[in-house]
Write an enzyme that holds these catalytic residues in place. Structure first.
Site, short mmCIF file in Angstrom:
data_model
loop_
_atom_site.label_atom_id
_atom_site.label_comp_id
_atom_site.label_asym_id
_atom_site.label_seq_id
_atom_site.Cartn_x
_atom_site.Cartn_y
_atom_site.Cartn_z
CG ASN A 9 -1.76 1.16 1.42
OD1 ASN A 9 -1.90 1.95 0.45
ND2 ASN A 9 -2.33 1.52 2.59
CE LYS A 11 -0.24 3.30 4.72
NZ LYS A 11 -0.33 3.55 6.16
CG HIS A 94 -6.02 2.21 4.94
ND1 HIS A 94 -5.69 2.95 6.10
CD2 HIS A 94 -4.87 1.35 4.86
CE1 HIS A 94 -4.25 2.63 6.58
NE2 HIS A 94 -4.12 1.64 5.66
CD GLU A 96 -2.77 5.40 6.67
OE1 GLU A 96 -2.94 5.47 5.44
OE2 GLU A 96 -2.05 5.07 7.36
CD GLU A 166 -3.71 -2.36 7.27
OE1 GLU A 166 -2.63 -2.73 6.87
OE2 GLU A 166 -4.31 -1.27 7.22
N GLY A 172 2.28 2.14 10.88
CA GLY A 172 3.19 3.12 10.57
C GLY A 172 4.05 3.61 11.89
CB SER A 212 5.01 -2.00 11.95
OG SER A 212 4.82 -0.61 12.22
P1 PGA Z 1 2.41 0.21 7.46
O1 PGA Z 1 0.99 0.60 7.03
O2 PGA Z 1 3.12 -1.06 6.95
O3 PGA Z 1 3.31 1.31 7.24
O4 PGA Z 1 2.46 0.09 9.04
C1 PGA Z 1 0.25 -0.53 6.89
C2 PGA Z 1 -1.06 -0.16 6.22
O5 PGA Z 1 -1.45 1.07 6.59
O6 PGA Z 1 -1.77 -0.60 5.32
#
Ligand code: PGA
Length: 251
Positions: A9, A11, A94, A96, A166, A172, A212
């Protein structure tokens, strides 16, 4: 046996020239991968990514879509628009987007239905906040999100839905859920699907872990009973690192 599905992803990262350079170095690194490999890229990279992954085993996904097919929705992109350019997957819900762009369980459900109408495979995200986790509400949160996301879908649609568990506190942050913890949460999600759709369907649904994931923890996470791969943010931005995650058993 469920196949592992590993999706990057990106982003809001990567300009088209960066996407092209990435794919040109990444494609040969993963050409023999056993796992299904997906890159979920920004809209502005889709065309370039689709062109440069032709003849490779890399599938392309978008990171969001609207649930309506056409209309006065300035700035939005529909499922059909994604389908006609050749996109196969789309991330829906997601955290976010749920936290910053008012995505709700209801819009998530509508988007999943529209994705299937357009023959796109949804990657649906669920996960608890740190607060919910500390209050002992993880299972309730993720099973409710799963149930509401899948409401009204038929069995074959559920079978073709990818769920990404998640935990929000792990995204992140560098904090990864332990493989045991993540596997247990995913078992709960599978049990919820079993309650509604039966054991056969529940056993076929791909449920990824995200938060992560990196090359140093992918092997342990993905070799559990119920984690069927990952949705990878930060660590998917470097081709070498992401290729190690895709080939997690070779590390
Ligand atoms: P990350 O993000 O691997 O940077 O923690 C995962 C995601 O948001 O899909």
């Amino acid at each position: 046996m469920r196949k592992k599905v590993i999706a990057g992803n990106w982003k809001m990262n990567m300009l088209p020239n960066e996407a092209i350079d990435y794919i040109q170095s990444f494609a040969p690194m993963v050409e023999n991968a056993e796992a299904e490999v997906i890159l979920c890229v920004p809209y502005t990279d889709l065309f370039y990514a689709l062109l440069n992954t032709q003849g490779t085993n890399i599938k392309i996904g978008a990171q969001n879509m609207h649930f309506e097919e056409t209309g006065a929705y300035t700035g939005e992109v529909s499922g059909k628009m994604l389908k006609v350019v050749g996109v196969e997957y789309v991330i829906i819900g997601h955290s976010e987007r749920r936290q910053m762009f008012n995505e709700t369980d209801e819009t998530v459900n509508k988007k999943i239905k529209t994705a299937f109408e357009n023959e796109l495979k949804p990657i649906v995200c669920v996960g608890e906040t740190l607060e919910e986790r500390e209050a002992g509400k993880t299972v309730e949160k993720i099973t409710t999100q799963t149930r509401l996301a899948l409401e009204g879908l038929n069995a074959s649609q559920v079978k073709n839905t990818i769920i990404a568990y998640e935990p929000i506190w792990a995204i992140g942050t560098g904090k990864t859920a332990t493989s045991e913890d993540a596997n247990n949460s995913i078992k709960e999600i599978r049990a919820e699907i079993k309650k509604i759709y039966g054991e056969d369907i529940a056993n076929e649904v791909i449920i990824q872990y995200g938060g992560s994931v990196k090359s140093s923890n992918a092997k342990e996470l993905f070799n559990t009973s119920d984690i069927d791969g990952g949705l990878v943010g930060g660590a998917s931005l470097k081709p070498e690192e992401f290729s190690k995650i895709v080939k997690y058993n070779e590390n």
